[in-house]
Design an enzyme around this catalytic site. Structure first.
Site, PDB file in Angstrom:
ATOM      1  CG  ASN A  69      -1.872   1.124   1.272  1.00  0.00           C
ATOM      2  OD1 ASN A  69      -1.806   2.023   0.431  1.00  0.00           O
ATOM      3  ND2 ASN A  69      -2.781   1.098   2.234  1.00  0.00           N
ATOM      4  NE  ARG A  96      -6.346   1.513  -0.029  1.00  0.00           N
ATOM      5  CZ  ARG A  96      -6.345   2.673   0.599  1.00  0.00           C
ATOM      6  NH1 ARG A  96      -5.225   3.142   1.139  1.00  0.00           N
ATOM      7  NH2 ARG A  96      -7.431   3.379   0.710  1.00  0.00           N
ATOM      8  CG  HIS A 145     -13.670   2.742   3.171  1.00  0.00           C
ATOM      9  ND1 HIS A 145     -14.468   3.701   3.768  1.00  0.00           N
ATOM     10  CD2 HIS A 145     -12.400   3.048   3.495  1.00  0.00           C
ATOM     11  CE1 HIS A 145     -13.701   4.560   4.424  1.00  0.00           C
ATOM     12  NE2 HIS A 145     -12.432   4.182   4.268  1.00  0.00           N
ATOM     13  NE  ARG A 168     -11.122  12.189   4.384  1.00  0.00           N
ATOM     14  CZ  ARG A 168     -10.971  10.892   4.153  1.00  0.00           C
ATOM     15  NH1 ARG A 168     -12.029  10.131   3.925  1.00  0.00           N
ATOM     16  NH2 ARG A 168      -9.784  10.350   4.132  1.00  0.00           N
ATOM     17  CD  GLU A 176      -9.346  -1.821   3.855  1.00  0.00           C
ATOM     18  OE1 GLU A 176      -9.582  -1.005   2.978  1.00  0.00           O
ATOM     19  OE2 GLU A 176      -9.025  -1.499   5.021  1.00  0.00           O
TER      20      GLU A 176
END
Ligand code: ADP
Length: 407
Positions: free
Chosen positions: A7, A91, A180, A241, A385
């Protein structure tokens, strides 16, 4: 087969090495401060002390070289030589409309990912640096890319279009993509397994609540709607956020506060959410602690955060005309019993009955937190993941080998 999962960020890179026969993680770690002075490589092997190495790592190619050196290190390594890595999975955040599933990397795939730089300027260029760096170090090893957006490509236009002039979609692909996806995909499959029911028959709502957070309506195994949009800013309130807000706030704030577009962008992405409302932290642990100490702003932040998740769950029950199970995953979803309780408190009208003792259990296993007679099950499903990236890479490489061996 051993698969290295990467990643890559702009100044960091995480890795996990999987043995696919057992799906065990042989080693994992991260390189931080790439391109800055004193870069740090942290390497972990189960039951062994963590190794930290500080050196100068100017680019991603050197970072991958350092990782490979560590994986084959005489004392700290887990491989005899780098030929023991048979494939690499990456990823990639944005696959746009070009990718609805994971693929092996070739020239065309690289070109397509480059075309998507505009849609994910902070992420895709960094992922590409990771791909190129692996190519430079392991030139004959197949690489696969697994996209955060791919799972959501099954959404119908009524879910993914914004109600703005369609020329903006046609010319610039402005639409909802959702993120996601790897996590929503993984936890929905795991939930079906846990429930002992076919995924194709289930209506699931998956809540990935970490630093970033999104909900997904998963109808019969496919994403039907999700809360993040063209970028990961839309939807739930998150650590830093804002999530959903009236778009007219942007020009209004620009005028009133004399801000630039970049400043507003930074405000909404980095200085909003839990952090802005609590005035304390973007970390749910600290917000809950302050709330328990009687801090009113922390309490408001916590309540807003939970309320928005509950609203999305309610809307997805309506979108799918029902729900069989609600899933909580990621840092906050897996670990914060108070947050799960606050979300589910308002869902009794359609049959969610939380079991307080089950909700309080801390475990890394998938578990049910509702009572046995609850009409809808709520599960905590730890996400993974990296494992899904490793599995997709393994499948793609095996399929390719099977095809090649026929000719
Ligand atoms: P991401 O992958 O989006 O960076 P994670 O899924 O790792 O995020 O989630 C990180 C967040 O999880 C942290 O910011 C923290 O708020 C939250 N978290 C971790 N442990 C707990 C806990 N025990 N209680 C509440 N929140 C937690």
């Amino acid at each position: 087969m051993n698969i290295l999962v990467i990643n890559a960020g702009s100044s960091s890179l995480k890795y996990q090495l999987y043995n696919m026969k057992t799906e065990d993680v042989l080693a994992k770690g991260r390189v931080e401060r790439i391109g800055m002075d004193s870069s740090i490589l942290t390497h972990e092997v189960e039951n062994q002390p963590e190794v930290r190495e500080v050196s100068e790592i100017l680019d991603h190619t050197t970072a991958i070289k350092k990782v490979l050196d560590m994986l084959t290190h005489r004392k700290f390594g887990v491989l005899r030589n780098i030929q023991d890595i048979q494939a690499v999975g990456h990823r990639v955040v944005h696959g746009g409309e070009s990718f609805s599933e994971s693929v092996l990397v070739d020239q065309n795939v690289k070109l397509e990912i480059r075309k998507l730089f505009d849609l994910a300027p902070l992420h895709n260029p960094a992922h590409m640096m990771g791909i190129v760096a692996v190519e430079a170090n392991l030139p004959n090893v197949p690489q696969a890319v697994v996209f955060d957006t791919a799972f959501h490509q099954s959404m119908p236009p009524s879910s993914y279009l914004y109600a703005i002039p369609t020329v903006l979609y046609r010319k610039h692909q402005i639409r909802r993509y959702g993120f996601h996806g790897t996590s929503h995909d993984y936890v929905s499959k795991r939930a079906a397994e846990f429930l002992g029911r076919p995924l194709e028959k289930l209506k699931l709502i998956s809540c990935h609540i970490g630093n970033g957070a999104s909900c997904a309506a998963i109808l019969h195994g496919k994403s039907y709607d999700t809360s993040m949009g063209m970028t990961p800013l839309e939807g739930l309130m998150m650590g830093t956020r804002s999530g959903d807000l009236d778009p007219a706030v942007v020009p209004f704030a620009i005028n009133k506060e004399d801000l630039t577009l970049n400043e507003v962008n930074s405000m909404l992405n980095k200085h909003s959410g839990l952090l802005a409302i609590s005035g304390i932290s973007s970390d749910m642990r600290e917000v809950v602690e302050a709330m328990n100490d009687g801090n009113d702003k922390a309490k408001l932040a916590f309540e807003m955060y939970a309320y928005r998740i509950r609203k999305y769950i309610g809307s997805y029950v309506a979108a799918m005309d029902g729900v069989d199970a609600i899933l909580f995953t990621a840092g906050v979803g897996e670990n914060s019993a108070p947050l799960r309780e606050a979300v589910c408190r308002g869902l009794t009208f359609f049959g969610v009955h939380l079991d307080a003792d089950r909700n309080a259990v801390r475990s890394s296993e998938t578990r049910r937190i509702t009572t046995d007679d609850s009409g809808v099950s709520v599960l905590v499903v730890p996400t993974n993941e990296e494992l899904l990236i490793a599995r997709d890479t393994y499948r793609l490489v095996k399929d390719k080998t099977a095809v090649e061996s026929r000719f």
